[in-house]
Design a protein around this motif. Sequence first.
Motif, mmCIF file in Angstrom:
data_model
loop_
_atom_site.group_PDB
_atom_site.id
_atom_site.type_symbol
_atom_site.label_atom_id
_atom_site.label_comp_id
_atom_site.label_asym_id
_atom_site.label_seq_id
_atom_site.Cartn_x
_atom_site.Cartn_y
_atom_site.Cartn_z
ATOM 1 N N ALA A 73 0.471 -0.945 -0.043
ATOM 2 C CA ALA A 73 0.014 -0.193 -0.419
ATOM 3 C C ALA A 73 1.000 1.318 -0.236
ATOM 4 N N HIS A 74 1.728 0.958 0.384
ATOM 5 C CA HIS A 74 2.623 2.124 -0.539
ATOM 6 C C HIS A 74 4.400 2.212 -0.953
ATOM 7 N N VAL A 75 4.460 2.325 -2.202
ATOM 8 C CA VAL A 75 5.141 2.295 -2.888
ATOM 9 C C VAL A 75 5.512 3.445 -3.858
ATOM 10 N N GLU A 260 0.502 6.807 7.247
ATOM 11 C CA GLU A 260 1.191 6.375 6.340
ATOM 12 C C GLU A 260 2.385 6.687 7.783
ATOM 13 N N HIS A 261 3.799 5.387 8.058
ATOM 14 C CA HIS A 261 4.700 5.831 9.105
ATOM 15 C C HIS A 261 3.304 5.878 10.354
ATOM 16 N N GLY A 262 3.302 6.472 10.859
ATOM 17 C CA GLY A 262 2.651 6.791 12.151
ATOM 18 C C GLY A 262 3.965 6.182 13.258
ATOM 19 N N THR A 323 5.418 -0.887 2.070
ATOM 20 C CA THR A 323 6.944 -0.753 2.491
ATOM 21 C C THR A 323 7.802 0.366 2.328
ATOM 22 N N ASP A 324 7.226 1.812 1.867
ATOM 23 C CA ASP A 324 8.242 2.763 1.539
ATOM 24 C C ASP A 324 9.450 2.202 0.723
ATOM 25 N N ALA A 325 8.507 1.367 -0.435
ATOM 26 C CA ALA A 325 9.964 1.246 -1.037
ATOM 27 C C ALA A 325 10.120 1.978 -2.450
HETATM 28 ZN ZN LIG Z 1 6.429 7.595 1.476
#
Ligand SMILES: [Zn+2]
Length: 416
Positions: A73-75, A260-262, A323-325
């Motif tokens: 959900a986060h790339v 996102e992150h938190g 992941t923030d890939a």
């Molecule tokens: Zn990001």
Amino acid sequence: MARLPGTPVATEPYRLVGATLLDGTLGDPVPDAEIEVDHGRIVYAGPRRRRDLAGVRVIDVAGGHLMPGFVDAHVHLSMSTWDPVETQRAWFPEEHVVAALGNLRSTVDAGVTTARDLSGLTPGYRSRIAAGDVVGPRLHLAIAMLSPTGGHADPVLANGSLPLWAERATTPGWAVVDTVDEVVKAVRALVRTGADVVKVCASGGMSSPHDDPSDRGLPEEHVAAIVAEMGGRQGQPVAAHAQNDEGARAAVLGGVASIEHGYELSDQTIALMLDRGTVLVPTLSTLLRRGAGEDDPASARRTNARESIRRAIAAGVPVALGTDAGIHVHGRNLTEIGHLVRAGLSPLAAVHAGTLAGARLLRLDDQLGSLQAGKLADFTVTAVDPLARPDALAEPDAIRLVAQGGRVMKDLDALG
Ligand SMILES: [Zn+2]
């Protein structure tokens, strides 16, 4: 209804038999299972049926574990870790495209069949994947992110010039907004360009020129204006980059679907998230990646961040895998599964976070996210037992078979 990002589908029916099935729900694993696929959809999923179906090919995957295709959900698929940033500055535009194509392929090879790009990637990639010209995950795109002037999304340097990446962007990679009118206009422009999701910076962040994670982002009023604007449009969700607690609280109160992150959530904000059903996307793969060592100045922040996510998970906040890939290396997306287990999820719940919970966050759970009759046949077969060895999923070779709409996209054992 959110837009379903397409891929071509397999038309021939087949049965996949013998693997242990983890269907993406929190239900018990099914040993010696079977799924039957026809025209890209699952027509049966459950215990292996002891009968022949005339004309339907059988693929034996005994010893493997069969799961839904994963959802990251986060790339940031336009960002590459292949070469140092200084080298990338000298790249020609086509080198950026080639790098993005490689990132898309390695994401699928990692078992991720759907991904949400939270700024950077442009809609042309989504179209070419849907047409079958390019291998890549089904894509939901934010295209750009919104922040105040001088905030996390603002790349303009102090002397007014732009960094090269921003200069060469074919669509705006950022949107700077300071009033409700500007917020609404920016959101409408993003939707026109093809955004599926709006990403708002509710706090500062790392590696932007003028702010850091403790800084403010957009206030609650602006977040609420975005949520209201998106509410009338195909039900697209709003995602908030939020590293500090004040920003996370403003975003939750403003009505975002995910934090996102938190990394610095207070117990009060966690209670608020539980109350509102706000999803947490912890991006631990980036927080804990090698190179950002325990001895660096950010290590106290890392320790606090892990503790923040542990508390949220213990309280029962719904989690989706991200992941923030792009910062974390592409193609090792399932590294996050092991991190989520160490943060307090059971291995089965971590698989659920990476499948059905992700599809639910993207509002695609009527089509994707679990292996159940009627859904699209996006699946993975792994050589390792994810419940016994969740960390082993990080190795791309552990992912033996990957399919989208029943169409085999990776097949290390030449089964397809
Ligand atoms: Zn990001």
